[in-house]
Design an enzyme around this catalytic site. Structure first.
Site: not given
Ligand code: PEP
Length: 259
Positions: A12, A14, A99, A101, A169, A175, A217
């Site tokens: 992803n 983003k 998601h 976000e 998630e 993040g 993460s």
């Molecule tokens: C995400 O936002 O879907 C995600 C998994 O981000 P990160 O790997 O940066 O935690």
């Protein structure tokens, strides 16, 4: 016949990178690793702006493309939105829906459900994201996850189950660096529950086969434990999917593991 994959690594990106050249460079590095995988599908979800450029480079072995969002209508006066039909038209087969976000920007479970149904209707495979913002000792976060699943999947048919992946998630784990991720044992507990919830909703054993991914993460350092002990079918990767060497390492590790 299309190959059936047991393991998935989803990138992803983003709202990154900033230009098409950087997107092509990043994708090319990822592709080199992905084509070597034996049983892992790599799904790249770039900003839609770059999707056409990347899909034209080729839907190589072990690579599919995804959108990070979609709208529920097919076409019309919906400024700024992109429909599943348009996404499919760009040779993408996957769509991330729900998601955190996007939920933080106001997307409700009802909106997620409309998007899920529209994406499925148009032949996309949905990567449905669910996750609690915090964990409490009483376990109410589990009820929260159950509600997210129930409401997002309302009116989805048993037949459409094969077009669904669930990405667990936890918002608090997203993040950061590897230490912030969810403990693999806790991931495993949620995987079991997700399958139970899906079985309650759909009442067919195929519900137990729905792939569950973990995101939050993920980095090369925690990949093996998360997949092996978390017993997930793969990973959804944000930040580290923008660093070619790290993302390639994650693909390599996931592909080497026997589920
Ligand atoms: C995400 O936002 O879907 C995600 C998994 O981000 P990160 O790997 O940066 O935690």
């Amino acid at each position: 016949m299309a190959k059936v994959y047991k393991k998935f690594v989803v990138a992803n990106w983003k709202m990154n990178p900033l230009d098409a050249d950087s997107a092509v460079k990043l994708f090319s590095a990822i592709r080199e690793q992905a084509v070597r995988a034996r049983e892992t599908l790599v799904v790249v979800a770039p900003p839609l702006l770059f999707l056409n450029t990347l899909t034209r480079l080729g839907n190589d072995k072990n690579i599919s493309f995804g959108a990070q969002n979609c709208f529920w209508e097919e076409k019309g006066a919906y400024t700024g939105e992109i429909s599943p039909t348009m996404i499919k038209g760009m040779s993408a087969d996957y769509c991330i829906v729900g998601h955190s976000e996007r939920r933080a920007l106001g997307e409700t479970n009802e909106m997620v459900n409309r998007k899920v149904r529209a994406a499925l209707r148009n032949g996309l495979t949905v990567i449905l994201c669910i996750g609690e913002s915090e964990r409490d000792a009483e376990g109410t976060y589990l009820e929260f996850l159950e509600r997210e699943l129930h409401e997002a999947l309302a009116s989805v048919t048993k037949k459409q189950l094969s077009q669904i992946l669930i990405a667990y998630e936890p918002i608090w784990a997203i993040g950061g660096s590897a230490e912030r991720s969810c403990a693999p044992r806790d991931v495993h507990e949620v995987v079991i529950l997700i399958h139970k919830f899906l079985k309650d909703i759909f009442r067919v054993s195929a519900a137990l086969e729905v792939p569950v991914l973990y995101g939050g993460s993920v980095a090369p350092e925690n990949t093996e434990k998360l997949v092996r002990e978390g017993r997930v079918n793969g990973l959804l990767v944000g930040g580290q999917s923008l660093i070619a060497a790290n993302f390639c390492k994650i693909i390599e590790i996931v592909d080497s593991l026997v589920l």
